[in-house]
Design a protein around this motif. Structure first.
Motif, mmCIF file in Angstrom:
data_model
loop_
_atom_site.group_PDB
_atom_site.id
_atom_site.type_symbol
_atom_site.label_atom_id
_atom_site.label_comp_id
_atom_site.label_asym_id
_atom_site.label_seq_id
_atom_site.Cartn_x
_atom_site.Cartn_y
_atom_site.Cartn_z
ATOM 1 N N TRP A 179 0.867 -1.185 0.000
ATOM 2 C CA TRP A 179 0.000 0.000 0.000
ATOM 3 C C TRP A 179 0.899 1.228 0.000
ATOM 4 O O TRP A 179 1.484 1.594 1.019
ATOM 5 N N THR A 180 1.016 1.886 -1.155
ATOM 6 C CA THR A 180 1.988 2.971 -1.312
ATOM 7 C C THR A 180 1.364 4.310 -1.700
ATOM 8 O O THR A 180 2.099 5.287 -1.875
ATOM 9 N N GLU A 181 0.026 4.375 -1.824
ATOM 10 C CA GLU A 181 -0.637 5.622 -2.215
ATOM 11 C C GLU A 181 -1.866 5.871 -1.359
ATOM 12 O O GLU A 181 -2.619 4.945 -1.044
ATOM 13 N N ARG A 182 -2.073 7.137 -1.001
ATOM 14 C CA ARG A 182 -3.298 7.575 -0.336
ATOM 15 C C ARG A 182 -3.574 9.024 -0.723
ATOM 16 O O ARG A 182 -2.672 9.860 -0.683
ATOM 17 N N ALA A 183 -4.805 9.293 -1.060
ATOM 18 C CA ALA A 183 -5.272 10.663 -1.315
ATOM 19 C C ALA A 183 -4.383 11.395 -2.320
ATOM 20 O O ALA A 183 -4.089 12.580 -2.157
#
Length: 503
Positions: free
Chosen positions: A84-88
């Motif tokens: 999980w390497t991206e948020r928003a």
């Protein structure tokens, strides 16, 4: 002795609470751009190896095997890696930063069942709820970070896995091991080996001794102090000892090596740049200084000896053995030390011109009589993640197994090799131009005591077809290719390390 003391109340006193946690520092400098990566992925499908997942689990999915599993091959390959390497719209810029996803590949007679699940660390759970990254990362500066209480607030549990007495653990070099259910892969929580050792680093590369016990280390420098915690955990999962080894320099190490009598720790000297930033942004290897090498007797840490050898940037070691008054340790050198701080950083940014960090396999020769140490180039390059059969006799070199590059159209490995370094022999199986090959774990043949008698099991990513897969090979006939192979109807990003649990 003053140089080595038994750690009793490391986290209970004011001194421990006052140290500045080096790994946890980091202020926002520049946001990672998720849209840039998405653009690159459309042009270069192989970037799927560094794509973020957007689901907390995959499977269970059962697929048929192509070929046939050998008699006696049974069990589960567990693997771990940043997923999980991206948020928003914000994307991590360092491969080591992503939150961990653990995979289980369970083999039956004619099929394999895959399932995977994100490790529900406190960091991951809180960030899922918030919908954005909240805490400092090892290699990316994060905006508006929250204060942290201890290492486990930023623990991503994303590097490796191991089993102890039937229990499954997800590992990260900067904090506690997280225990998982070995069947469902649900997170049970962080493990405290002793009440006064809460959140003390338990690194990602424990080594199993012949008696079934595990040795490991933790860099106390990641908590702002100095030295290494040396862990010894029994085959029953109970802590045997936890000792502090004081170190003469601030040195980086990701893993270590072990012989029948000794533990070997190779510290690569580094300095911190002035100003703000994440750990790997500020870290600069001191290539003009020598590595300091600790040789620690398992039965008497007070007799530790220190050696010096030319600088080397090493993440992973192969085997180690002792013969004629000399310890030989095999290690993968990253020959561009500064680039090695962030392997495939360009790929994390969606840059199609990304290249892998150049590597070469070296022998580290430690003369126990003279106290001299030197590196010897084996002539083997373009490999990483070397593994071997731990049943190999303690006075001879093991055959190494590692992913390698053989005319790949991607910047990652596309083959697996078996190397008999002393005889100058190698076997290679090439999966294809665009198929990316990960670490291949050695599985001993049940009932056999002959070193090298067993199989390799490794995972694959075919980005062009959008599928992840797995292969089983005969460790003595690697060039013959897979005995059995299977592909899933979906793909997930590349990981780091695995462990095979028999049965």
């Amino acid at each position: 002795m003053d140089r080595r003391r038994f750690l009793r109340n490391f986290l209970s006193g004011a001194t421990a609470l006052a140290v500045g946690p080096t790994l946890l520092h980091g202020e926002w400098v520049q946001a990672g751009d998720a849209s840039r990566f998405a653009t690159g992925l459309r042009e270069h499908p192989w970037l799927a190896g560094w794509k973020s997942v957007n689901t907390e689990s995959f499977g269970p999915t059962t697929v048929e095997l192509q070929g046939r599993l050998p008699d006696g091959f049974a069990g589960t390959l567990y693997r771990n890696g940043p997923a999980w390497t991206e948020r928003a719209g914000f994307r991590y810029e360092h491969w080591f930063d992503g939150d961990g996803m653990v995979h289980g590949w369970h083999f039956d007679e004619g099929s394999v069942t895959h399932r995977s699940r994100m490790v529900a660390t406190p960091k991951f759970v809180r960030e899922q709820k918030a919908g954005r990254f909240l805490y400092p990362a090892a290699g990316t500066s994060i905006p508006d970070v929250r204060a942290v209480r201890n290492n486990d607030d930023v623990n991503t549990a994303n590097t490796s896995v191991t089993t102890i007495n039937g229990r499954l653990f997800a590992l990260h070099e900067g904090g506690s091991a997280f225990e998982l259910d070995p069947d469902q892969l649900t997170t049970l929580g962080p493990v405290t080996w002793r009440d006064d050792l809460v959140a003390v680093p338990f690194s990602a590369h424990p080594l199993k001794d012949r008696d079934g016990s595990l040795w490991n280390f933790g860099s106390i420098g990641l908590m702002g102090g100095a030295g290494l915690m040396v862990w010894h955990v029994g085959a029953n999962g109970m802590l045997i000892t936890a000792n502090v080894l004081e170190t003469p320099i601030h040195g980086y190490l990701h893993s270590f090596a072990m012989t029948e009598k000794h533990l070997i720790f190779v510290l690569a000297p580094f300095r911190y740049a002035e100003g703000e930033g994440a750990f790997f942004e500020r870290l600069h290897f001191s290539t003009d200084q020598a590595c300091r090498i600790a040789v620690v007797p398992k039965d008497s840490a007070e007799q530790t000896r220190w050696f010096e050898a030319d600088f080397a940037a090493v993440y992973h070691f192969g085997d180690a053995f002792e013969k004629n008054g000399e310890i030989v340790v095999r290690a993968v050198h990253h020959t561009d030390a500064q680039a090695a701080k962030s392997p495939l950083k360009a790929a994390m940014k969606g840059d199609g011109s990304a290249v892998n960090s150049p590597t070469r396999l070296f022998d580290l020769r430690l003369n126990l009589r003279s106290g001299q140490a030197r590196w010897v180039d084996t002539g083997i390059g373009d490999l990483e993640f070397p593994l071997f059969d731990p049943r190999t006799r303690g006075d001879r070199a093991a055959r190494l197994y590692a992913p390698v590059s053989e005319g790949s159209s991607t910047p990652y490995f596309n083959a697996v090799g078996a190397f008999d370094v002393e005889r100058g022999r190698r076997q290679v199986h090439r999966y294809g131009d665009a198929i990316m090959a990960e670490e291949h774990v050695f599985v001993p043949r049940p009932g056999s005591r002959r070193a090298g008698d067993g199989w390799l099991v490794g995972t694959l990513l075919d980005a062009e077809r959008g599928r992840s897969g797995i292969a089983v090979l005969d460790a003595q006939r690697v060039s013959d290719g897979p005995l059995a192979q299977a592909w899933l109807p979906y793909a997930f990003p590349l990981g780091f390390h695995g462990h095979f649990a028999v049965g």
